[in-house]
Design an enzyme around this catalytic site. Structure first.
Site, short mmCIF file in Angstrom:
data_model
loop_
_atom_site.label_atom_id
_atom_site.label_comp_id
_atom_site.label_asym_id
_atom_site.label_seq_id
_atom_site.Cartn_x
_atom_site.Cartn_y
_atom_site.Cartn_z
N HIS A 154 -57.92 -39.56 75.17
CA HIS A 154 -59.38 -39.58 75.25
C HIS A 154 -59.95 -38.17 75.36
O HIS A 154 -61.11 -37.99 75.74
CB HIS A 154 -59.82 -40.43 76.45
CG HIS A 154 -59.40 -41.86 76.32
ND1 HIS A 154 -60.19 -42.83 75.73
CD2 HIS A 154 -58.24 -42.49 76.67
CE1 HIS A 154 -59.56 -43.99 75.75
NE2 HIS A 154 -58.37 -43.81 76.31
N LYS A 189 -51.13 -5.78 85.58
CA LYS A 189 -50.93 -5.49 87.00
C LYS A 189 -51.16 -4.01 87.29
O LYS A 189 -51.78 -3.64 88.29
CB LYS A 189 -49.52 -5.90 87.44
CG LYS A 189 -49.31 -7.40 87.48
CD LYS A 189 -48.07 -7.79 88.28
CE LYS A 189 -46.79 -7.35 87.63
NZ LYS A 189 -45.59 -7.90 88.32
N GLU A 195 -43.66 -17.30 78.53
CA GLU A 195 -43.23 -16.06 79.18
C GLU A 195 -41.85 -15.65 78.69
O GLU A 195 -41.52 -14.47 78.65
CB GLU A 195 -43.24 -16.22 80.70
CG GLU A 195 -43.19 -14.90 81.45
CD GLU A 195 -43.49 -15.04 82.93
OE1 GLU A 195 -44.65 -14.83 83.33
OE2 GLU A 195 -42.56 -15.37 83.70
#
EC number: 5.3.1.9
Length: 549
Positions: free
Chosen positions: A386, A514, A355
Site C-alpha cells: 500500500h 566525520k 557499507e
C-alpha cells in the site's frame, strides 16, 4: 584473493552477449517452456528454508555463464582465504572472521598462527555468566533492586544487528525490557530515558574504541541522568557495562573492567552481532537462544564453505544480483519480509550491503568500470503493498525483490497468517506474469463492457510483469533459522564483493563526513560569522546560528 577485473574476463564478455539474447525474454515464456522450472531453480537448506529463484530472468545457460564468471574471478579461493583467517581486508591489514564467532565445531581458526577459538569461547562464557546473573536477578542495582530495563548504546553495527535480532525474535524474549539508542540527536536518548527508573536500568556501552562520537555522547548523557539520582559515581559500576577493547577509557568512565566484553579487530562492525556486541541479544533472549542463533549461522557457513557453487545458496543469490545490477541496469534491490517481527531486517542489510560493497575503487586501487553494490531498501509486507509496490509493478525501474516469509506464525490469530501468505504468493506471481491487455479487456467483457467502452482505462490496468523475484520461505522464524538467514545474506554480500574485485570489509566512505564534522563543531560554539567554507556551507551554518537563538 586474486585481483581480477571481472569486466575484462571472457565470462563477462560471454554474459554481455547472452544478455543481448535475454533482455526481451519473458519469465512467463520460461515457465511455459519448462514445466519443472520450480524444481530446476529452487533449493532447500536444512529442511528449514526454501529458496525459490525460478521467477528470475535466467536460464540454465545464464547460470552456467555466471558460474563461469565466479570461476574466472577465483571465488572459491576467496572463500577459502576468508575461512583460513587470511588478511583479506587489506586496506586495514585485518582478517575477516565473523565465522569464527559462531564456529560451533570449535575447530581451530588461526590468525597470525594463533588459534582464536579459546578467546572467542572465553568471551562467550563471560557473557553467559553475566547475562544469567542479570536475567536471574542476582545482579542488583545500587539500591538492591533487580534490573528491569537494559539500554544498548551504540551506532551502526553496534546497534542495527542487535536491534534487528531482538525484534525478529521477540517471541523468545524474557522479562527484561530492551531499548536501543543510536542517534546523537538528543531526542533519542531523552525519549528512551523518560519512562525508565535509574535504580533498575542497566546500560551497555558498545564502542570498540570507546571514542565513537555518537555513542560516547549518549553514554555520558546516560551517565549524567543516572548520577542525577544516584549521586555517587561509585554506583556507575552497578549500572553500566562496556562492549569494548579500551580498558583504560572504560575504567575512567566508571565501569568495572570485569564487566568489559572484548572483541577483536577481525570482527567488522556490521558483522559483529555474533560477538560481544550481541550481549543485548543474550540479555533479551537468554544465552541458549543466542547459541541457537550462532548454530544456525554456523550451519550456513558450512554450506557456503563446502557446497559446490551450482548448489550454493549465497553464491546463487549473489550471481543473480550481479546479473541484474551489471547487465540489466537495476540499481536497487528490495528486501520484503512478510513477518512484522522482521521489520528491521531490510534496514540491517541496507548497512550490511551498502557499507560493504558501496565502493568505486577496485582491489588494485583503480576506478571500477562496472557496477558494484546496489541500493538496498524495503519494508514488511503487506504494508509495502500500500506504499511502493505500485512503482515495482508499473513503474519504469527494474527492481529485483527478495520476498521472505515463515510458514508458521508465532501469532496464529484467526486467518491472519493465511491472508498474509496469500499476498506473499500473489505478489511474486503478479510481478512475474503480470496482466496483458487481452486479459484486461476480457475481464471487462465478463462484466458486460465492450472494448470500446473501456479503451480509455484499459492501458492503466495492464501489468507488464517480467519483474524478477526470489522467494525465501522459512518453516518458522526461530533463533536457528534466523541465524542461517542472516549468514545467507552475509555470504551473498561477500561473494559479490569477491567477484567484483572490491574490498568488502572496510568503510572509508564514512570518514570524510566525520572529519569535517569535527572541524565544524568548534565553529558552532559561538555566534561569530563563518566564512571558511564554500558559500552554501557558510550560509547554512550562519543561518543556523541566527535561528538557534
Amino acid at each position: 584473493m586474486k585481483n581480477i577485473n571481472p569486466s575484462q574476463t571472457a565470462a563477462w564478455q560471454a554474459l554481455q552477449h547472452h544478455f543481448d539474447a535475454m533482455k526481451e525474454v519473458q519469465i512467463s515464456e520460461l515457465f511455459a517452456q519448462d514445466s519443472d522450472r520450480f524444481a530446476h531453480f529452487s533449493a532447500t537448506f536444512d529442511d528449514l528454508m526454501l529458496v525459490d529463484y525460478s521467477k528470475n530472468r535466467i536460464t540454465t545457460e545464464t547460470m552456467e555463464k555466471l558460474h563461469a564468471l565466479a570461476r574466472e574471478t577465483d571465488l572459491s579461493a576467496a572463500i577459502q582465504s576468508m575461512f583460513a583467517g587470511e588478511k583479506i581486508n587489506r586496506t586495514e591489514d585485518r582478517a575477516v572472521l565473523h565465522v569464527a564467532l559462531r564456529n560451533r565445531s570449535n575447530t581451530p581458526i588461526l590468525v597470525d598462527g594463533k588459534d582464536v577459538m579459546p578467546e572467542v569461547n572465553a568471551v562467550l562464557a563471560k557473557m553467559k555468566d553475566f547475562s544469567e546473573r542479570v536475567i536471574g536477578g542476582e545482579w542488583k542495582g545500587y539500591t538492591g533492586k533487580t534490573i528491569t530495563d537494559v539500554v544498548n548504546i551504540g551506532i551502526g553495527g553496534s546497534d542495527l544487528g542487535p536491534f534487528m535480532v531482538t525484534e525478529a525474535l521477540k517471541p523468545y524474549k524474557n522479562h527484561l525490557n530492551m531499548h536501543f539508542v543510536s542517534n546523537v540527536d538528543g531526542t533519542h536518548i531523552a525519549e528512551t530515558l523518560k519512562p525508565l527508573n535509574p535504580e533498575t536500568t542497566l546500560f551497555l556501552v558498545a564502542s570498540k574504541t570507546f571514542t565513537t562520537q555518537e555513542t560516547m555522547t549518549n553514554a555520558h548523557s546516560a551517565r549524567d541522568w543516572f548520577l542525577n539520582t544516584a549521586k555517587d559515581e561509585k554506583h556507575v559500576a552497578k549500572h553500566f557495562a562496556a562492549l569494548s577493547t579500551n580498558a583504560k577509557a572504560v575504567g575512567e568512565f566508571g565501569i568495572d573492567t570485569n564487566n568489559m566484553f572484548e572483541f577483536w579487530d577481525w570482527v567488522g562492525g556490521r558483522y559483529s552481532l555474533w560477538s560481544a556486541i550481541g550481549l543485548s541479544i543474550i540479555l533479551s533472549l537468554g544465552f541458549e537462544n543466542f547459541e541457537k542463533l550462532l548454530s544456525g549461522a554456523h550451519a550456513m557457513d558450512k554450506h557456503f564453505a563446502s557446497t559446490p557453487a551450482e548448489k550454493n545458496l549465497p553464491v546463487l543469490l549473489a550471481l543473480i544480483g550481479i546479473w541484474y545490477n551489471n547487465f540489466f541496469g537495476a540499481e536497487t534491490e528490495a528486501i520484503l519480509p512478510y513477518d512484522q517481527y522482521m521489520h528491521r531486517f531490510a534496514a540491517y542489510f541496507q548497512q550490511g550491503n551498502m557499507e560493504s560493497n558501496g565502493k568505486s575503487a577496485d582491489r588494485n586501487g583503480n576506478p571500477v568500470d562496472y557496477q558494484t553494490g546496489p541500493i538496498i531498501w524495503g519494508e514488511p509486507g503487506t504494508n509495502g503493498q500500500h506504499a511502493f509496490y505500485q512503482l515495482i509493478h508499473q513503474g519504469t525501474k527494474l527492481i529485483p525483490c527478495d520476498f521472505i516469509a515463515p510458514a508458521v506464525s508465532h501469532n496464529p490469530l484467526s486467518d491472519h497468517h493465511s491472508k498474509l501468505l496469500s499476498n506473499f504468493f500473489a505478489q511474486t506471481e503478479a510481478l512475474a506474469f503480470g496482466k496483458s491487455r487481452d486479459v484486461v479487456e476480457a475481464e471487462f467483457a465478463a462484466a458486460g463492457k465492450s472494448a470500446k467502452d473501456v479503451e480509455h482505462v484499459a492501458p492503466f490496468k495492464v501489468f507488464e510483469g517480467n519483474r524478477p523475484t526470489n522467494s525465501i520461505l522459512l518453516r518458522e522464524i526461530t533463533p536457528y533459522s534466523l541465524g542461517a538467514l542472516i549468514a545467507l545474506y552475509e555470504h551473498k554480500i561477500f561473494t559479490q564483493g569477491a567477484i567484483l574485485n572490491i574490498f568488502t570489509f572496510d568503510q572509508w566512505g564514512v570518514e570524510l563526513g566525520k572529519q569535517l564534522a569535527n572541524r565544524i563543531l568548534p565553529e558552532l560554539e559561538n555566534d561569530s560569522t563563518i566564512d571558511s567554507h564554500d558559500s552554501s556551507t557558510n550560509g547554512l551554518i550562519n543561518r543556523f546560528k541566527a535561528w538557534r537563538n
